[in-house]
Scaffold this active site. Structure first.
Site, mmCIF file in Angstrom:
data_model
loop_
_atom_site.group_PDB
_atom_site.id
_atom_site.type_symbol
_atom_site.label_atom_id
_atom_site.label_comp_id
_atom_site.label_asym_id
_atom_site.label_seq_id
_atom_site.Cartn_x
_atom_site.Cartn_y
_atom_site.Cartn_z
ATOM 1 N N LYS A 17 57.863 66.471 75.633
ATOM 2 C CA LYS A 17 56.722 65.600 75.279
ATOM 3 C C LYS A 17 55.404 66.369 75.351
ATOM 4 O O LYS A 17 54.595 66.311 74.427
ATOM 5 C CB LYS A 17 56.658 64.371 76.215
ATOM 6 C CG LYS A 17 57.905 63.517 76.207
ATOM 7 C CD LYS A 17 57.790 62.324 77.132
ATOM 8 C CE LYS A 17 57.626 62.649 78.598
ATOM 9 N NZ LYS A 17 58.811 63.312 79.223
ATOM 10 N N ARG A 87 55.401 53.916 80.741
ATOM 11 C CA ARG A 87 56.711 54.221 81.313
ATOM 12 C C ARG A 87 57.394 52.976 81.851
ATOM 13 O O ARG A 87 58.520 53.076 82.360
ATOM 14 C CB ARG A 87 56.534 55.195 82.477
ATOM 15 C CG ARG A 87 56.577 56.638 82.067
ATOM 16 C CD ARG A 87 56.177 57.442 83.274
ATOM 17 N NE ARG A 87 56.959 58.616 83.453
ATOM 18 C CZ ARG A 87 56.520 59.837 83.139
ATOM 19 N NH1 ARG A 87 55.348 60.002 82.593
ATOM 20 N NH2 ARG A 87 57.262 60.873 83.378
ATOM 21 N N ARG A 121 61.526 75.947 84.150
ATOM 22 C CA ARG A 121 60.106 75.868 83.766
ATOM 23 C C ARG A 121 59.219 76.551 84.818
ATOM 24 O O ARG A 121 59.432 76.392 86.018
ATOM 25 C CB ARG A 121 59.661 74.404 83.637
ATOM 26 C CG ARG A 121 58.138 74.318 83.483
ATOM 27 C CD ARG A 121 57.621 73.010 83.040
ATOM 28 N NE ARG A 121 58.075 71.886 83.830
ATOM 29 C CZ ARG A 121 57.879 70.628 83.467
ATOM 30 N NH1 ARG A 121 57.238 70.354 82.361
ATOM 31 N NH2 ARG A 121 58.324 69.646 84.224
ATOM 32 N N ARG A 154 56.714 73.610 89.436
ATOM 33 C CA ARG A 154 56.175 72.305 89.823
ATOM 34 C C ARG A 154 56.978 71.743 90.993
ATOM 35 O O ARG A 154 58.183 71.940 91.064
ATOM 36 C CB ARG A 154 56.271 71.345 88.620
ATOM 37 C CG ARG A 154 54.942 71.070 87.959
ATOM 38 C CD ARG A 154 55.072 70.353 86.657
ATOM 39 N NE ARG A 154 55.723 69.050 86.717
ATOM 40 C CZ ARG A 154 55.781 68.208 85.694
ATOM 41 N NH1 ARG A 154 55.223 68.532 84.542
ATOM 42 N NH2 ARG A 154 56.385 67.053 85.803
ATOM 43 N N ARG A 165 64.197 61.733 88.565
ATOM 44 C CA ARG A 165 63.303 61.409 87.436
ATOM 45 C C ARG A 165 64.114 60.913 86.245
ATOM 46 O O ARG A 165 63.712 59.987 85.544
ATOM 47 C CB ARG A 165 62.480 62.650 87.035
ATOM 48 C CG ARG A 165 61.319 62.913 87.986
ATOM 49 C CD ARG A 165 60.920 64.371 88.014
ATOM 50 N NE ARG A 165 60.349 64.849 86.762
ATOM 51 C CZ ARG A 165 60.249 66.143 86.455
ATOM 52 N NH1 ARG A 165 60.717 67.073 87.276
ATOM 53 N NH2 ARG A 165 59.694 66.500 85.323
#
Ligand code: AP5
Length: 211
Positions: A17, A87, A121, A154, A165
């Protein structure tokens, strides 16, 4: 037909996204608004909201609707790509009161690929640029190609938080898809392909008539 200018991006964590929102915003000349990025900025600045949000974010849970809706209020201009909002159905209903959307674009990705991507990531702690050790690693390990800043993981990109998540997405955010399908503005694209291919599909989809 005029191009869509009030767009939301939906999809599981790691679907791309943020990556696509950045590219689309530049191409369409609209603002990229990421609620995740806004929250991380509040955490970095140590604000009251940042302190309230941090625990939820680190655990991979949603920050309460009331805090998010208040944070977003007043940010929406004439053209935008909203990344990470709404969300929940409550957020979608609140957004309905603030503006009229042109399109809701859902980027799909299966859980195994989500975990693979997000554990790889890395983000520059100075300029915020995103890297991926599997798909587009930095030239020098641990160092940002652009500003020389340190690359970090992160807090919520560990396997346990990633899986939570994904579960939260299925339980809380998947119903939002139906909310927009009923309004005939939902389109779905496959996020498992290379970034450029997903981007071209997203642009074509947004340029086409509503499904
Ligand atoms: P947020 O920051 O929105 O996180 P997320 O939804 O989990 O999404 P990500 O940023 O992890 O993934 P993405 O889909 O943007 O993918 P990206 O492009 O980065 O939210 C974080 C937290 O904040 C939430 O858990 C919650 O606590 C809170 N929050 C935020 N908004 C909220 C709201 N509205 N309500 C309540 N709480 C809220 O890409 C991921 C990786 O894959 C990168 O390394 C990238 O380089 C790579 N990549 C991207 N596309 C491709 C591709 N096509 N092929 C290969 N690699 C790719």
């Amino acid at each position: 037909m005029s191009a869509s200018r009030r767009i939301i991006l939906l999809g599981p964590p790691g679907a791309g996204k943020g990556t696509q929102a950045e590219l689309l915003a530049e191409n369409l000349g609209v603002e990229h608004i990421s609620t995740g990025e806004m929250l991380r900025e509040e955490v970095r600045r140590g604000t009251d909201l940042g302190r309230k949000a941090q625990g939820y974010m680190d655990r991979g849970e949603l920050v309460p609707d009331s805090l998010i809706i208040e944070m977003l209020g007043g940010r929406l201009g004439e053209g935008f790509i909203l990344d990470g909002f709404p969300r929940t159905i409550e957020q979608a209903t609140a957004l309905d009161r603030l503006t009229k959307l042109d399109r809701a674009l859902l980027i799909g990705l299966a859980q195994d690929e989500v975990v693979r991507r997000l554990t790889a990531r890395r983000v520059c702690e100075r300029c915020g640029l995103n890297y991926n050790l599997l798909f587009h690693p930095p030239q020098v390990e641990g160092v940002c190609d652009v500003c020389g800043g340190k690359l970090i993981r992160r807090n919520d990109d560990n396997p346990e938080a990633i899986r939570r998540r994904y579960r939260v997405y299925q339980a809380e955010t998947a119903p939002v898809k139906e909310f927009y399908r009923k309004r005939s503005i939902l389109a779905e694209i496959d996020g498992v392909r290379p970034i450029e291919e997903v981007f071209r599909d997203a642009l074509d989809t947004l340029a086409g008539s509503a499904p």
